[in-house]
Structures are given as structure tokens and as C-alpha cells.
Scaffold this motif. Structure first.
Motif, PDB file in Angstrom:
ATOM      1  N   TYR A   1     -36.175 -52.700 155.517  1.00 25.52           N
ATOM      2  CA  TYR A   1     -37.315 -52.019 156.145  1.00 25.52           C
ATOM      3  C   TYR A   1     -38.105 -51.259 155.086  1.00 25.52           C
ATOM      4  CZ  TYR A   1     -39.743 -50.112 160.211  1.00 25.52           C
ATOM      5  OH  TYR A   1     -40.672 -49.814 161.170  1.00 25.52           O
ATOM      6  N   ARG A   2     -39.409 -51.409 155.133  1.00 26.51           N
ATOM      7  CA  ARG A   2     -40.286 -50.731 154.165  1.00 26.51           C
ATOM      8  C   ARG A   2     -41.056 -49.612 154.857  1.00 26.51           C
ATOM      9  NH1 ARG A   2     -41.171 -53.625 149.302  1.00 26.51           N
ATOM     10  NH2 ARG A   2     -40.214 -55.669 149.322  1.00 26.51           N
TER      11      ARG A   2
ATOM     12  N   PHE B   1     -45.290 -43.232 149.960  1.00 26.68           N
ATOM     13  CA  PHE B   1     -44.295 -44.239 149.576  1.00 26.68           C
ATOM     14  C   PHE B   1     -44.458 -45.542 150.361  1.00 26.68           C
ATOM     15  CE2 PHE B   1     -42.373 -40.091 148.624  1.00 26.68           C
ATOM     16  CZ  PHE B   1     -42.158 -40.252 147.258  1.00 26.68           C
ATOM     17  N   LYS B   2     -45.658 -45.778 150.864  1.00 24.11           N
ATOM     18  CA  LYS B   2     -45.941 -46.984 151.645  1.00 24.11           C
ATOM     19  C   LYS B   2     -45.524 -48.231 150.859  1.00 24.11           C
ATOM     20  CE  LYS B   2     -49.550 -49.486 154.034  1.00 24.11           C
ATOM     21  NZ  LYS B   2     -50.926 -49.499 154.497  1.00 24.11           N
ATOM     22  N   GLY B   3     -44.798 -49.123 151.540  1.00 23.79           N
ATOM     23  CA  GLY B   3     -44.383 -50.383 150.941  1.00 23.79           C
ATOM     24  C   GLY B   3     -43.025 -50.339 150.255  1.00 23.79           C
ATOM     25  N   ARG B   4     -42.484 -49.159 150.044  1.00 25.34           N
ATOM     26  CA  ARG B   4     -41.165 -49.054 149.405  1.00 25.34           C
ATOM     27  C   ARG B   4     -40.064 -49.222 150.452  1.00 25.34           C
ATOM     28  NH1 ARG B   4     -40.760 -44.339 144.911  1.00 25.34           N
ATOM     29  NH2 ARG B   4     -42.641 -44.842 143.753  1.00 25.34           N
TER      30      ARG B   4
ATOM     31  N   LEU C   1     -34.446 -45.003 161.715  1.00 28.33           N
ATOM     32  CA  LEU C   1     -34.092 -45.579 160.415  1.00 28.33           C
ATOM     33  C   LEU C   1     -34.140 -44.529 159.302  1.00 28.33           C
ATOM     34  CD1 LEU C   1     -35.925 -49.024 160.654  1.00 28.33           C
ATOM     35  CD2 LEU C   1     -33.473 -48.587 160.880  1.00 28.33           C
ATOM     36  N   LEU C   2     -35.142 -43.662 159.325  1.00 33.80           N
ATOM     37  CA  LEU C   2     -35.229 -42.596 158.317  1.00 33.80           C
ATOM     38  C   LEU C   2     -34.047 -41.634 158.441  1.00 33.80           C
ATOM     39  CD1 LEU C   2     -39.046 -41.802 158.420  1.00 33.80           C
ATOM     40  CD2 LEU C   2     -37.805 -42.880 156.534  1.00 33.80           C
ATOM     41  N   ARG C   3     -33.684 -41.303 159.651  1.00 33.85           N
ATOM     42  CA  ARG C   3     -32.537 -40.422 159.896  1.00 33.85           C
ATOM     43  C   ARG C   3     -31.251 -41.087 159.373  1.00 33.85           C
ATOM     44  NH1 ARG C   3     -33.554 -39.645 164.935  1.00 33.85           N
ATOM     45  NH2 ARG C   3     -34.576 -37.663 164.708  1.00 33.85           N
TER      46      ARG C   3
END
Length: 77
Positions: A16-17, A23-26, A52-54
């Protein structure tokens, strides 16, 4: 209690990016831990991205980035 990982979710997390911002695309695993902590303090976005970030913050806190990088290598998208 037996905890089994959801491999499909781990593979999705590994690939997942970040969809917006600095940080778009990372890949999420590439996000700096302080950035993830900022989200924790400010509020994670709603929905799948927030989850997902969590999850990525927990992975980083526990030093498991290598697991995500191995999944990226072993299960290319």
C-alpha cells in the motif's frame, strides 16, 4: 489463544502506498515513525488508510519492518 495472521492483509499492507501529502507514492513501511506518531496524536484518517497507518505504526514500534520488506520481496505486486 491462537492468533493467526491474515496474510492477505499483510500483503496489502506491504504494497500500500501513501495516497496524499508529503510522502505521496511511498510504501507505508517507508514512512518515518514520527510521521505515524503525528497521525496517532492528531487522528488517523477514517477507513482503510487509517487502519493501515495504525497497523504500520505498531509494526514500526515493535521493530517488525523487516517482515513487511520480506513480504514485498517474496510477494511482488
Amino acid at each position: 489463544m491462537n492468533i493467526t495472521p491474515d496474510y492477505k492483509q499483510l500483503i496489502e499492507l506491504a504494497h500500500y502506498r501513501m495516497p496524499f501529502g508529503k510522502f505521496k507514492g511511498r510504501y507505508l513501511v517507508e514512512l518515518p515513525e514520527p510521521y505515524l506518531i503525528w497521525f496517532q496524536q492528531s487522528g488517523f484518517p477514517p477507513g482503510k488508510l487509517g487502519l493501515l497507518l495504525r497497523s504500520m505504526l505498531e509494526i514500526k514500534i515493535n521493530g517488525l519492518e523487516g517482515l513487511i520488506r520480506k513480504i514485498q520481496k517474496d510477494f511482488p505486486k
